[in-house]
Write a protein that holds these residues in place. Structure first.
Motif, PDB file in Angstrom:
ATOM      1  N   GLY A 225       0.769  -1.236   0.000  1.00 26.43           N
ATOM      2  CA  GLY A 225       0.000   0.000   0.000  1.00 26.43           C
ATOM      3  C   GLY A 225       0.795   1.279   0.000  1.00 26.43           C
ATOM      4  O   GLY A 225       0.208   2.362   0.030  1.00 26.43           O
ATOM      5  N   LYS A 226       2.128   1.209  -0.059  1.00 31.41           N
ATOM      6  CA  LYS A 226       2.869   2.472  -0.035  1.00 31.41           C
ATOM      7  C   LYS A 226       2.645   3.271  -1.314  1.00 31.41           C
ATOM      8  O   LYS A 226       2.563   4.506  -1.270  1.00 31.41           O
ATOM      9  N   GLY A 227       2.507   2.580  -2.439  1.00 33.88           N
ATOM     10  CA  GLY A 227       2.231   3.284  -3.678  1.00 33.88           C
ATOM     11  C   GLY A 227       0.866   3.936  -3.667  1.00 33.88           C
ATOM     12  O   GLY A 227       0.702   5.095  -4.076  1.00 33.88           O
ATOM     13  N   SER A 228      -0.145   3.198  -3.197  1.00 33.11           N
ATOM     14  CA  SER A 228      -1.495   3.751  -3.104  1.00 33.11           C
ATOM     15  C   SER A 228      -1.536   4.915  -2.122  1.00 33.11           C
ATOM     16  O   SER A 228      -2.205   5.926  -2.366  1.00 33.11           O
ATOM     17  N   THR A 229      -0.831   4.789  -1.007  1.00 34.53           N
ATOM     18  CA  THR A 229      -0.763   5.874  -0.030  1.00 34.53           C
ATOM     19  C   THR A 229      -0.177   7.132  -0.664  1.00 34.53           C
ATOM     20  O   THR A 229      -0.695   8.245  -0.490  1.00 34.53           O
ATOM     21  N   CYS A 230       0.915   6.966  -1.404  1.00 29.46           N
ATOM     22  CA  CYS A 230       1.528   8.110  -2.083  1.00 29.46           C
ATOM     23  C   CYS A 230       0.550   8.743  -3.069  1.00 29.46           C
ATOM     24  O   CYS A 230       0.453   9.965  -3.167  1.00 29.46           O
ATOM     25  N   ALA A 231      -0.162   7.901  -3.810  1.00 23.05           N
ATOM     26  CA  ALA A 231      -1.101   8.414  -4.803  1.00 23.05           C
ATOM     27  C   ALA A 231      -2.219   9.209  -4.139  1.00 23.05           C
ATOM     28  O   ALA A 231      -2.600  10.294  -4.608  1.00 23.05           O
ATOM     29  N   PHE A 232      -2.773   8.684  -3.037  1.00 21.22           N
ATOM     30  CA  PHE A 232      -3.808   9.415  -2.297  1.00 21.22           C
ATOM     31  C   PHE A 232      -3.279  10.758  -1.797  1.00 21.22           C
ATOM     32  O   PHE A 232      -3.926  11.803  -1.960  1.00 21.22           O
ATOM     33  N   ALA A 233      -2.102  10.739  -1.163  1.00 19.18           N
ATOM     34  CA  ALA A 233      -1.540  11.962  -0.579  1.00 19.18           C
ATOM     35  C   ALA A 233      -1.259  13.005  -1.655  1.00 19.18           C
ATOM     36  O   ALA A 233      -1.562  14.202  -1.482  1.00 19.18           O
ATOM     37  N   GLU A 234      -0.689  12.570  -2.774  1.00 22.05           N
ATOM     38  CA  GLU A 234      -0.386  13.510  -3.861  1.00 22.05           C
ATOM     39  C   GLU A 234      -1.660  14.144  -4.401  1.00 22.05           C
ATOM     40  O   GLU A 234      -1.715  15.353  -4.650  1.00 22.05           O
ATOM     41  N   CYS A 235      -2.707  13.338  -4.564  1.00 18.74           N
ATOM     42  CA  CYS A 235      -3.952  13.856  -5.128  1.00 18.74           C
ATOM     43  C   CYS A 235      -4.642  14.813  -4.160  1.00 18.74           C
ATOM     44  O   CYS A 235      -5.225  15.823  -4.579  1.00 18.74           O
ATOM     45  N   ILE A 236      -4.571  14.518  -2.864  1.00 16.06           N
ATOM     46  CA  ILE A 236      -5.139  15.438  -1.873  1.00 16.06           C
ATOM     47  C   ILE A 236      -4.463  16.802  -1.960  1.00 16.06           C
ATOM     48  O   ILE A 236      -5.123  17.849  -2.030  1.00 16.06           O
ATOM     49  N   LEU A 237      -3.137  16.801  -1.968  1.00 17.59           N
ATOM     50  CA  LEU A 237      -2.409  18.073  -1.970  1.00 17.59           C
ATOM     51  C   LEU A 237      -2.557  18.804  -3.302  1.00 17.59           C
ATOM     52  O   LEU A 237      -2.583  20.037  -3.344  1.00 17.59           O
ATOM     53  N   ARG A 238      -2.689  18.054  -4.375  1.00 18.77           N
ATOM     54  CA  ARG A 238      -2.953  18.692  -5.671  1.00 18.77           C
ATOM     55  C   ARG A 238      -4.324  19.363  -5.658  1.00 18.77           C
ATOM     56  O   ARG A 238      -4.523  20.387  -6.320  1.00 18.77           O
ATOM     57  N   SER A 239      -5.267  18.780  -4.907  1.00 17.05           N
ATOM     58  CA  SER A 239      -6.597  19.375  -4.805  1.00 17.05           C
ATOM     59  C   SER A 239      -6.567  20.729  -4.109  1.00 17.05           C
ATOM     60  O   SER A 239      -7.500  21.528  -4.257  1.00 17.05           O
ATOM     61  N   TYR A 240      -5.519  21.003  -3.351  1.00 13.34           N
ATOM     62  CA  TYR A 240      -5.340  22.313  -2.712  1.00 13.34           C
ATOM     63  C   TYR A 240      -4.705  23.325  -3.662  1.00 13.34           C
ATOM     64  O   TYR A 240      -4.411  24.451  -3.254  1.00 13.34           O
ATOM     65  N   GLY A 241      -4.449  22.934  -4.894  1.00  6.31           N
ATOM     66  CA  GLY A 241      -3.857  23.853  -5.862  1.00  6.31           C
ATOM     67  C   GLY A 241      -2.343  23.865  -5.850  1.00  6.31           C
ATOM     68  O   GLY A 241      -1.728  24.738  -6.479  1.00  6.31           O
ATOM     69  N   LEU A 242      -1.733  22.920  -5.164  1.00  3.27           N
ATOM     70  CA  LEU A 242      -0.272  22.862  -5.098  1.00  3.27           C
ATOM     71  C   LEU A 242       0.285  22.137  -6.320  1.00  3.27           C
ATOM     72  O   LEU A 242      -0.351  21.225  -6.868  1.00  3.27           O
ATOM     73  N   LYS A 243       1.472  22.519  -6.732  1.00  2.00           N
ATOM     74  CA  LYS A 243       2.155  21.844  -7.830  1.00  2.00           C
ATOM     75  C   LYS A 243       2.936  20.678  -7.238  1.00  2.00           C
ATOM     76  O   LYS A 243       3.863  20.871  -6.445  1.00  2.00           O
ATOM     77  N   THR A 244       2.560  19.470  -7.609  1.00  2.00           N
ATOM     78  CA  THR A 244       3.121  18.279  -6.973  1.00  2.00           C
ATOM     79  C   THR A 244       4.092  17.544  -7.884  1.00  2.00           C
ATOM     80  O   THR A 244       3.917  17.480  -9.101  1.00  2.00           O
ATOM     81  N   GLY A 245       5.113  16.989  -7.262  1.00  3.83           N
ATOM     82  CA  GLY A 245       5.975  16.008  -7.908  1.00  3.83           C
ATOM     83  C   GLY A 245       5.741  14.673  -7.238  1.00  3.83           C
ATOM     84  O   GLY A 245       5.445  14.607  -6.038  1.00  3.83           O
ATOM     85  N   PHE A 246       5.842  13.606  -7.985  1.00  3.02           N
ATOM     86  CA  PHE A 246       5.592  12.268  -7.441  1.00  3.02           C
ATOM     87  C   PHE A 246       6.572  11.318  -8.098  1.00  3.02           C
ATOM     88  O   PHE A 246       6.545  11.110  -9.308  1.00  3.02           O
TER      89      PHE A 246
END
Length: 670
Positions: free
Chosen positions: A161-182
């Protein structure tokens, strides 16, 4: 369809009957077939009066010969330029303007060949030395470890689940309008091929053996999307030439191994593209993983732990937990989910030794309470734990960076589990709910519906993740029932590395598959034209033998399945195979069968029987390993052509899932 193999009883164990698929009893005279071919054209069997018994080693030689001839035939049909681009004879291009495929071919030269990897496995050096070597590579590339602090990193490890966890976290922060790297280090969970990515312990057994689903640029993402071929090419050549220019004549290794290079490249891309934060997924373990040169992440996470990569991390959950806890940093908050008692205690002790504040995540239900029911973009009950961890990581990151709108705290009671404090219980914001709902993770609990075919794709490759996959598949089948119409269930499976395929296949038996299909993680017989699919960390001999072993394991399990106790064990404990049984099904008039194909494309051709409106096979597969039912006139092909519904579960290997997706979703290769 070419020759086929099926097991036959023998006093010394299973032997293999090589059978011409053009006739259920036709033998195959390989010498005459090869002479008749003259080195070109499709491989076809010679009719013979009787099947010929062959050993597994003989079968392996037959398949290797056929694959060689098919690959040679394909290469001969290409242009002279394409032929010259075979990796062994293709020098590293020297101009940064080269096309994407040339960049990937050059990257592939950093994969370590299978023979040398076996030598490395026997002669491991000091893992701490390897981390220091990674820092030197970083310096040669023009960066210092202090520069990575600017990336505001979320660093995540775990077994499942570490990959899924990363995907969830990245998408949450992207929803705040942040520019994300993954950086998807292993592209969904660290599956390797045997020893793995390079010349060191942190390289061994790792994602350097190309576990991206379709294209390597999937590993480096900006705002949720893989970087473009143009951006990948530009940054690749810039880094490659920089490392070439800084070679040390006294150094034995002038260029980092595959996964290290990609890690360095991700750092450069994220810094130069000015992301607001970078989510970095650990490759294998944590303490000595090459991502662990990160010295000041904003927050760390540890997803669910289990047994995997035992040759590298240890053979107990406690040893594995020690490795995972190696990403903890002094004063940097870290979060984990409920773990087996022994591993949770080790994580707690590691955190205390490092002076890292470690928190235990409350269940997702605690965050849902008082709000609307959460909808997760990733299916499966096991994803709720990953979503809970990701929510804590995202909220902590926002809090550390003084963002507003991070969710109102709720009253909570302290955790008494292994003396770990409970992470905050808070109201999920609309941004968090949006991010969790819109998370996508190709190859994980993914469903593709194509006419009568439904493809269920899940890259589960550990015992616990396969159990979760079976539960998800069971739930999905219950939703898909079509009122008594004839349906067929097919398993498409492969496993790699040091995993126990017999144990994984046993967990899948309760799904009551009508056919089990096995093939190597080779999309086509030849990968010369597609650099993204090349893998030199295992030999052809190894992957073919592995498929034959899967076939043998499944045949033995079929014999056990005949026991009435297997299907009638009442009230199994949660997670036990018996508790994962589907509702009883009427028995078919045919017996379960297993098949082995030489590549993914041929396996899909047989399974789909031309009924998938997107996947169009170029012609009948000239396979050399398949059950007699695979023939066009065989019972299996007939059943598949007439079934009202065909449910296909693809699992056991992320590489396998990626190859299937490449063929079923051609747009992913563009």
């Amino acid at each position: 369809m070419g020759e086929a193999l099926r097991p036959a009883p023998h006093k010394d164990g299973i032997r293999w009957l090589l059978i011409g698929a053009e006739g259920s009893s036709g033998g195959a005279d390989w010498r005459r077939a090869e002479a008749r071919r003259g080195g070109a054209g499709p491989l076809r069997p010679s009719p013979g009066p009787l099947p010929c018994a062959v050993t597994m080693s003989q079968a392996r030689r037959h398949l290797r010969a056929a694959l060689f001839l098919a690959a040679a035939s394909q290469r001969g049909a290409t242009t002279g330029t394409a032929t010259r681009r075979g990796l062994a004879a293709w020098p590293a291009p020297q101009e940064p303007g080269m096309e994407y495929q040339d960049a990937v071919r050059t990257l592939n030269t950093l994969q370590t060949n299978a023979g040398y990897l076996e030598q490395v496995k026997r002669q491991r050096g000091d893992p701490q030395t390897q981390l220091e070597a990674m820092k030197l590579y970083l310096a040669r590339s023009g960066l210092q470890v202090e520069d990575l602090d600017r990336l505001n990193i979320i660093h995540v490890t775990g077994t499942k689940g570490k990959g899924s966890t990363c995907a969830f976290a990245e998408c949450i922060l992207r929803s705040y309008g942040l520019k994300t790297g993954f950086f998807r280090s292993d592209c969904r969970s660290g599956e390797g091929q045997g020893v793995g990515r390079g010349e060191s312990p942190d390289d061994a057994g790792s994602p350097g053996s190309s576990p991206h689903l379709v294209q390597v640029r999937e590993r480096i993402r900006i705002n949720g999307q893989p970087i473009s071929p143009e951006l990948f090419t530009k940054h690749f050549w810039r880094l490659y030439h920089r490392l070439e220019e800084t070679k040390d004549g006294s150094s034995c290794v002038s260029m980092p191994a595959y996964f290290r290079f990609l890690t360095l490249m991700a750092f450069h891309v994220f810094l130069q593209e000015k992301v607001d934060l970078a989510v970095m997924e650990v490759g294998i373990g944590g303490a000595y993983d090459c991502t662990n040169i990160i010295r000041k992440p904003v927050v760390c996470g540890v997803s669910s732990l289990g047994i995997d990569h035992t040759s590298l991390l240890g053979d107990t959950v406690e040893k594995i937990a020690w490795q995972k806890g190696g990403i903890f940093k002094p004063g940097v908050p870290a979060f984990t989910v409920v773990q087996p008692d022994g591993s949770l205690a080790v994580l707690r002790d590691r955190a205390q030794q490092i002076s890292c504040p470690l928190y235990l995540c409350p269940p997702l239900e605690a965050l849902e309470e008082g709000g609307p029911p959460l909808i997760l973009g990733l299916e499966g009950e096991h994803q709720r734990s990953n979503a809970a961890l990701a929510s804590q990581l995202a909220r902590c990151w926002l809090q550390q960076k003084a963002h507003q709108g991070i969710g109102e705290l709720k009253a909570s009671r302290p955790s008494l589990l292994w003396q770990l404090p409970l992470a905050p219980v808070f109201q999920l914001t609309s941004h968090m709910q949006h991010g969790l709902r819109n998370t996508e993770w190709l190859g994980r609990t993914q469903v593709l519906r194509r006419g009568p075919l439904t493809w269920y794709l899940d890259g589960a490759h550990t015992a616990s993740s396969v159990q979760a996959c079976v539960r998800w598949f069971r739930q999905a089948l219950r939703r898909e029932r079509r009122g008594g119409l004839p349906e067929v269930r097919v398993l498409l499976f492969n496993s790699t590395g040091d995993r126990d395929p017999a144990a994984l296949l046993k967990l899948l038996q309760p799904c009551q598959f009508d056919y089990a299909v096995f093939c190597p993680n080779l999309t086509e017989l030849s990968s010369v034209s597609n650099a993204d699919q090349q893998n030199f960390t295992v030999t052809l001999d190894q992957v073919l033998l592995r498929c034959l072993e899967h076939h043998q394991h499944w045949s033995l399990l079929d014999e056990e399945q005949a026991s009435p106790n297997l299907w009638n064990t009442p009230n199994g404990e949660p997670g036990d195979p018996a508790s994962l049984l589907l509702a009883p099904r009427p028995l078919h008039t045919y017996s379960p069968s297993s098949l082995v194909f030489s590549c993914i494309s041929h396996a899909l051709q047989w399974i789909s029987q031309g009924r998938d409106p997107v996947f169009q096979s170029p012609g009948p597969p000239q396979d050399v390993l398949a059950h007699p039912v695979a023939g066009s006139g065989g019972s299996g092909a007939s059943v598949l052509r007439e079934a009202a519904a065909i449910h296909v579960l693809v699992t056991g290997s992320l590489h396998l899932v990626g190859g299937v997706l490449k063929l079923l979703e051609p747009s992913l290769s563009q």
